[in-house]
Write an enzyme that holds these catalytic residues in place. Structure first.
Site, PDB file in Angstrom:
ATOM      1  N   SER A 161      84.653  39.034  12.946  1.00 22.58           N
ATOM      2  CA  SER A 161      83.998  38.316  13.938  1.00 22.58           C
ATOM      3  C   SER A 161      84.484  36.858  13.795  1.00 22.58           C
ATOM      4  O   SER A 161      84.170  36.108  14.751  1.00 22.58           O
ATOM      5  CB  SER A 161      82.395  38.267  13.723  1.00 22.58           C
ATOM      6  OG  SER A 161      81.949  39.458  14.212  1.00 22.58           O
ATOM      7  N   LYS A 202      78.090  28.451  14.487  1.00 25.89           N
ATOM      8  CA  LYS A 202      77.730  29.716  15.278  1.00 25.89           C
ATOM      9  C   LYS A 202      76.392  29.697  15.466  1.00 25.89           C
ATOM     10  O   LYS A 202      75.510  29.320  14.390  1.00 25.89           O
ATOM     11  CB  LYS A 202      78.368  30.797  14.490  1.00 25.89           C
ATOM     12  CG  LYS A 202      78.227  32.144  15.209  1.00 25.89           C
ATOM     13  CD  LYS A 202      79.004  33.365  14.399  1.00 25.89           C
ATOM     14  CE  LYS A 202      78.776  34.720  15.128  1.00 25.89           C
ATOM     15  NZ  LYS A 202      79.624  35.750  14.353  1.00 25.89           N
ATOM     16  N   SER A 226      82.759  38.668  16.997  1.00 27.55           N
ATOM     17  CA  SER A 226      81.568  37.942  17.493  1.00 27.55           C
ATOM     18  C   SER A 226      81.558  36.291  17.911  1.00 27.55           C
ATOM     19  O   SER A 226      80.857  36.046  18.866  1.00 27.55           O
ATOM     20  CB  SER A 226      80.165  38.309  16.906  1.00 27.55           C
ATOM     21  OG  SER A 226      80.127  38.098  15.832  1.00 27.55           O
TER      22      SER A 226
END
Lengths: 483, 94
Positions: A174, A75, A150
């Protein structure tokens, strides 16, 4: 479906070299990324260099470490020295960290092959991944739907076979929400189990790094490699590896069902969960009915605390030391204000404003202080529930993957986190795993929540379900690298 | 209900410029979220007297250690001079 075990086997048996494997993933990512937007940055050079190092080890007959040579997606809020790290924000569009996050240090140390930096909602604020400055990640299971937020890019990369596994972060769901939307396994570890050093902060008392993977055993294998205690993160506790403890048996396991999590669920989500509950009963688990009356206060409590921490954490972006800077201004204060308004997107600005509001004089007691007291009550309520059960079973999200551009209001969007964010408030571990599909074929996620540092218990329950259903709900999209 | 003036005051505290922003639309958005957050004000539950921290903070000994070289740290700065970050008091950058 690509799993760590399968790919490792191919490498060890020399059926494919690590360079060939890496080139295939890079090529597929280059071809598919314009449509999926799973990656913000592809890290070709770093990936190929690592792949060559792995091939040399294989040639010499040396033993491979657990994640050595396995292509993965990281990420883009996890710092990578020398590799651009944007947080999906204009603010950090050209930012290159000068140090590595602890998690990347561990993975790099064992020659994990980084294919690229995964797309996300800007500064991890969102439930759809559509708040990315670089455009939202699409759901490989249905391109008209979002990948979830997310960590949506990480989930899209794994579900689209552009990485074998991924590393995300979870502040209010997330990791689990994109795992649920894309039909993957996502583990949010106990707060403190994985070091947060080098994770670009959003809500520091809530943030936690964890894996998104194609199956439970992969999630466990990745967790084992990132759960070391870190003396440079003062909230790090570390954790024991879990893979060796997984038996796949749930006989005698007490599974709690708090009715509030199931109120108002659409039938398409409710049905697969009911079937999962029946299956656990059949496997010898004991089902315990529970109540969680504080669930109705969880979302406001979460958003008050998260926004307050975000307004403080994001105060560091002033345009002077790094990040975007305004080109026209009147004085230094105006420079900072313009820099921040230009650099941050709408949702980030909104959360900073909300955080500043709830922390401001006159409102602090009514909002922030009250939220902190409720946080303690919520933790106490979880403790009571865990005195009666070992695992709580809930939906991960009350809906399946939303349509892209659904145009929800902020409050409607926040409500999709109802089942996930209490876990962060209490610092607990939870796994999301696919348990069925809705009428459109979109995956439905089931969440298993455990008491602190019981990752082995939740993953074991997840593995039991996977084995009993013969992995029938585990499925990646028909695209990317299919080995 | 949050007013436009209150919103401007909060934006100044948060170091955010509202130039070019639809201030009324933003006010409505923030107001909706605050209305939602207000549900905790009416929470009819027994609350603990103290919140207590999430984590037990463990501080390291405060020992001087070598840090990153200044030139490395300055690499990400938009403007630097003689080993320092540059903060201009007046005018736009050219």
């Amino acid at each position: 479906m690509n799993t760590i075990k399968n790919v490792r086997h191919l490498l060890k048996c020399k059926e494919i070299t690590c360079r060939e494997l890496t080139v295939r993933f890079l090529k597929a990512a280059e071809e598919l990324n314009p449509e999926l937007t799973a990656y913000i940055t592809l890290t070709r050079e770093a990936a190929l260099k690592t792949a060559d190092d792995v091939d040399k080890k294989i040639q010499k007959g040396e033993e491979l470490q657990p994640l050595e040579g396995i292509p993965f997606c990281l990420k883009d809020n996890i710092s990578t020295k020398g590799l651009r790290t944007t947080c999906a924000s204009r603010m950090l569009e050209d930012y290159t960290p000068i140090y590595d996050a602890a998690v990347w240090e561990s993975l790099k140390g064992q020659n994990a092959v980084i294919i690229g930096k995964g797309n996300m909602d800007e500064f991890a604020m969102g439930s759809t991944c559509e708040n990315s400055y670089f455009g939202g990640a699409k759901n490989p299971r249905n391109l008209g739907h979002v990948a979830g937020g997310s960590s949506g890019g990480v989930a899209a990369a794994v579900a689209g076979n552009l990485a074998v596994y991924g590393i995300g972060s979870d502040t209010g769901g997330s990791i689990r929400m994109p795992a649920s939307f894309c039909g993957l396994v996502g583990l949010k570890p106990t707060y403190g189990a994985v070091s947060r050093r080098g994770l670009i902060a959003y809500g520091s008392s809530l943030d936690q790094i964890g894996p998104i993977a194609a199956c439970t055993e992969d999630a466990a294998a990745v967790f084992d490699e990132i759960c070391a205690k870190d003396p440079l993160d003062m909230t790090s506790e570390g954790s024991e590896p879990v893979s060796d403890k997984l038996t796949g048996s749930v006989r005698g396991l007490r599974i709690g069902l708090a009715k509030e999590f199931f109120d108002g669920l659409p039938e398409s989500v409710r049905r697969p969960l009911d079937e999962a509950v029946d299956l656990y009963r059949k496997l010898g688990a004991e089902l315990v009915e529970l109540e969680f009356p504080l669930l109705k206060y969880v979302l406001p409590t979460y958003y008050i605390i998260a926004c307050a921490e975000a307004s403080s954490n994001l105060g560091r972006y002033d345009g002077l030391r790094y990040g975007h800077r305004a080109s026209a201004f009147d004085d230094l204060n105006d420079f900072i204000c313009r820099t921040r308004s230009e650099g941050f997107g709408q949702e980030v600005r909104r959360r900073i404003l909300l955080g500043a509001y709830v922390l401001s004089a006159g409102y602090y007691d009514a909002y922030y202080n009250k939220a902190q007291l409720l946080r303690k009550s919520i933790k106490n309520e979880f403790s009571k529930m865990f005195s009666r059960c070992d695992v709580l079973l809930t939906p991960t999200v009350p809906v399946t993957a939303l349509k892209s551009g659904a145009g929800m209001t902020p409050v409607q969007m926040y409500q999709t986190d109802i089942c996930t964010c209490s876990v962060n408030i209490a610092g607990l571990p939870a796994v999301s795993l696919p348990c069925g599909h809705d009428g459109k074929g979109l995956p439905v996620g089931m969440q298993l929540i455990g008491d602190k540092f019981s990752e082995d218990v939740v993953l074991n329950a997840s593995l039991a379900f996977e084995r009993e259903t013969e992995g029938s709900h585990l499925k990646t999209a028909d695209m990317g690298v299919l080995l | 209900m949050i007013t436009v003036d209150e919103l401007k005051k909060i934006a100044a505290l948060a170091k955010l410029s509202l130039d070019g922003e639809d201030v009324e639309a933003l006010r409505r958005d923030i107001d909706n979220v605050l209305e939602f957050a207000d549900t905790i004000a009416q929470a009819a539950v027994d609350l603990p007297e103290e919140a207590g921290g999430e984590a037990s903070w463990r501080f390291r000994e405060d020992v001087c250690r070598p840090s990153y070289p200044a030139e490395e740290i300055l690499k990400n700065a938009g403007e630097r001079q003689d080993g320092f970050f540059v903060a201009r008091q007046r005018g736009g950058l050219i």
